[in-house]
Enzyme design. Structure first.
Site, PDB file in Angstrom:
ATOM      1  CG  ASP A   1      -2.118   0.911   1.054  1.00  0.00           C
ATOM      2  OD1 ASP A   1      -2.385   1.336  -0.094  1.00  0.00           O
ATOM      3  OD2 ASP A   1      -2.790   1.199   2.060  1.00  0.00           O
TER       4      ASP A   1
ATOM      5  CG  HIS B   1      -0.672   2.355  -9.311  1.00  0.00           C
ATOM      6  ND1 HIS B   1      -0.830   1.981  -7.996  1.00  0.00           N
ATOM      7  CD2 HIS B   1      -1.759   3.101  -9.623  1.00  0.00           C
ATOM      8  CE1 HIS B   1      -1.968   2.491  -7.538  1.00  0.00           C
ATOM      9  NE2 HIS B   1      -2.551   3.175  -8.500  1.00  0.00           N
TER      10      HIS B   1
ATOM     11  CD1 TRP C   1     -13.074  -4.785  -9.186  1.00  0.00           C
ATOM     12  CD2 TRP C   1     -12.411  -4.062 -11.200  1.00  0.00           C
ATOM     13  NE1 TRP C   1     -12.449  -5.836  -9.817  1.00  0.00           N
ATOM     14  CE2 TRP C   1     -12.034  -5.426 -11.062  1.00  0.00           C
ATOM     15  CE3 TRP C   1     -12.091  -3.398 -12.395  1.00  0.00           C
ATOM     16  CZ2 TRP C   1     -11.364  -6.127 -12.056  1.00  0.00           C
ATOM     17  CZ3 TRP C   1     -11.421  -4.116 -13.391  1.00  0.00           C
ATOM     18  CH2 TRP C   1     -11.060  -5.459 -13.207  1.00  0.00           C
TER      19      TRP C   1
ATOM     20  CG  LEU D   1       9.516 -16.667  -3.626  1.00  0.00           C
ATOM     21  CD1 LEU D   1       9.377 -16.943  -2.132  1.00  0.00           C
ATOM     22  CD2 LEU D   1       9.959 -15.222  -3.846  1.00  0.00           C
TER      23      LEU D   1
HETATM   24  C1  IPE Z   1      -5.311  -2.527  -0.385  1.00  0.00           C
HETATM   25  O1  IPE Z   1      -5.065  -1.198  -0.463  1.00  0.00           O
HETATM   26  C2  IPE Z   1      -5.233  -3.155  -1.754  1.00  0.00           C
HETATM   27  C3  IPE Z   1      -3.913  -3.245  -2.329  1.00  0.00           C
HETATM   28  C4  IPE Z   1      -2.806  -2.898  -1.754  1.00  0.00           C
HETATM   29  C5  IPE Z   1      -3.877  -3.820  -3.637  1.00  0.00           C
HETATM   30  P1  IPE Z   1      -6.227  -0.100  -0.586  1.00  0.00           P
HETATM   31  O2  IPE Z   1      -5.568   1.204  -0.664  1.00  0.00           O
HETATM   32  O3  IPE Z   1      -7.166  -0.463  -1.662  1.00  0.00           O
HETATM   33  O4  IPE Z   1      -6.977  -0.285   0.798  1.00  0.00           O
HETATM   34  P2  IPE Z   1      -7.772   0.751   1.680  1.00  0.00           P
HETATM   35  O5  IPE Z   1      -8.912   1.243   0.848  1.00  0.00           O
HETATM   36  O6  IPE Z   1      -6.847   1.841   2.052  1.00  0.00           O
HETATM   37  O7  IPE Z   1      -8.199  -0.033   2.872  1.00  0.00           O
HETATM   38  C1  IPE Z   2      -1.688   0.435  -3.385  1.00  0.00           C
HETATM   39  O1  IPE Z   2      -1.445   1.800  -3.456  1.00  0.00           O
HETATM   40  C2  IPE Z   2      -1.863  -0.178  -4.730  1.00  0.00           C
HETATM   41  C3  IPE Z   2      -3.262  -0.473  -5.076  1.00  0.00           C
HETATM   42  C4  IPE Z   2      -4.291  -0.395  -4.290  1.00  0.00           C
HETATM   43  C5  IPE Z   2      -3.497  -0.926  -6.430  1.00  0.00           C
HETATM   44  P1  IPE Z   2      -2.600   2.873  -3.322  1.00  0.00           P
HETATM   45  O2  IPE Z   2      -2.972   3.356  -4.671  1.00  0.00           O
HETATM   46  O3  IPE Z   2      -3.727   2.368  -2.488  1.00  0.00           O
HETATM   47  O4  IPE Z   2      -1.815   4.013  -2.534  1.00  0.00           O
HETATM   48  P2  IPE Z   2      -2.405   4.995  -1.449  1.00  0.00           P
HETATM   49  O5  IPE Z   2      -2.916   4.139  -0.333  1.00  0.00           O
HETATM   50  O6  IPE Z   2      -3.491   5.755  -2.110  1.00  0.00           O
HETATM   51  O7  IPE Z   2      -1.260   5.840  -1.050  1.00  0.00           O
HETATM   52 MG    MG Z   3      -4.078   2.468  -0.480  1.00  0.00          MG
END
Ligand code: IPE
Ligand code: IPE
Ligand code: MG
Length: 234
Positions: free
Chosen positions: A14, A31, A63, A125
């Site tokens: 995240d 990303h 989504w 792995l």
């Molecule tokens: C969780 O992160 C999903 C991924 C890292 C792919 P999100 O950013 O979607 O989660 P929330 O909304 O902060 O809980």
């Molecule tokens: C995690 O990074 C990756 C995905 C959920 C695809 P985020 O896009 O959720 O990053 P933050 O949480 O907004 O910083």
């Molecule tokens: Mg996030």
């Protein structure tokens, strides 16, 4: 002191968005940097002796994000799946996609099938990439499958033990995650591996995912070694 290397490490990758924002870049740049961070990390994790690495790349709830971000993410995922296919000769990792693949584009599904088939017998792995994955969705799909099997008379309700149920989940009979790492500092599971994380040690760090390195992984493993795992016992 001898260090125990966790057999199965799970990661909620995240903070890509915040990483990009801090640099005045678009989400997509975050990303991209995040995908690169994983590609670099996996072989180093393998060298540490970890056997399974399960990473959260796209959730069933992601989504809901703006359409441009979702399509950019899908494009990036496609590109990286292709890179992993092109690199299979160079490394010995087994790559497996968990989550509900039925909602993914047919072309991406074909690439995933190709990647899984070409790495299936690799000895290294095992990397599980969670794509359109949700913990609730995973449990729901497993329950539905078991209901179908019961209706067809293939199993009786008494066959459904805890182990039997665990084996129906996307990570099948793989060992449960020992250590969960979450970057980005937020203390929530975000619907990841709900069933199998029941007794997993949880390590949250403030760093954003694109900045996570093998050194951070070593620190997490050191911390893990200081934990006393009781599994409900004394
Ligand atoms: C969780 O992160 C999903 C991924 C890292 C792919 P999100 O950013 O979607 O989660 P929330 O909304 O902060 O809980
Ligand atoms: C995690 O990074 C990756 C995905 C959920 C695809 P985020 O896009 O959720 O990053 P933050 O949480 O907004 O910083
Ligand atoms: Mg996030």
């Amino acid at each position: 002191m001898t260090q125990t290397v966790p057999a199965h490490v799970a990661i909620i990758m995240d903070g890509n968005g915040r990483w990009a924002k801090k640099r005045h870049l678009a989400h997509t740049a975050g990303h991209r940097a995040g995908a690169q961070a994983l590609k670099k990390l996996a072989p180093a994790v393998e060298k540490l002796g970890v056997k399974y690495l399960t990473v959260y790349a796209f959730s069933t709830e992601n989504w809901k994000r703006p359409q441009e971000e979702v399509s950019a993410l899908m494009k990036l995922i496609h590109e990286y799946i292709q890179q992993y296919i092109d690199d299979t000769k160079k490394n010995d990792m087994r790559i497996f996609i968990i989550g509900d693949k039925s909602r993914l584009e047919p072309e991406l599904r074909r690439k995933i099938a190709e990647l899984e088939a070409t790495t299936e017998t690799k000895p290294g792995l095992q990397v599980n990439i969670a794509l359109n994955y949700g913990g609730r969705d995973e449990i729901t799909r497993a329950a539905r499958n078991l209901a179908k099997k019961t209706a067809r008379g293939e199993i009786v309700p008494e066959d459904i033990t805890e182990t039997f149920f665990a084996n129906q989940l996307d990570t099948g009979s793989m060992p449960y995650p020992d250590l969960l790492i979450k970057t980005g500092g937020e203390m929530r599971l975000s619907n990841f591996l709900l069933w199998k994380l029941a007794y997993t040690e949880i390590y949250v760090l403030d760093k954003f995912w694109p900045d996570f390195t093998i050194n951070d992984m070593r620190k997490a493993i050191d911390w893990f070694n200081g934990r006393e795992r009781r599994f409900g016992g004394r």
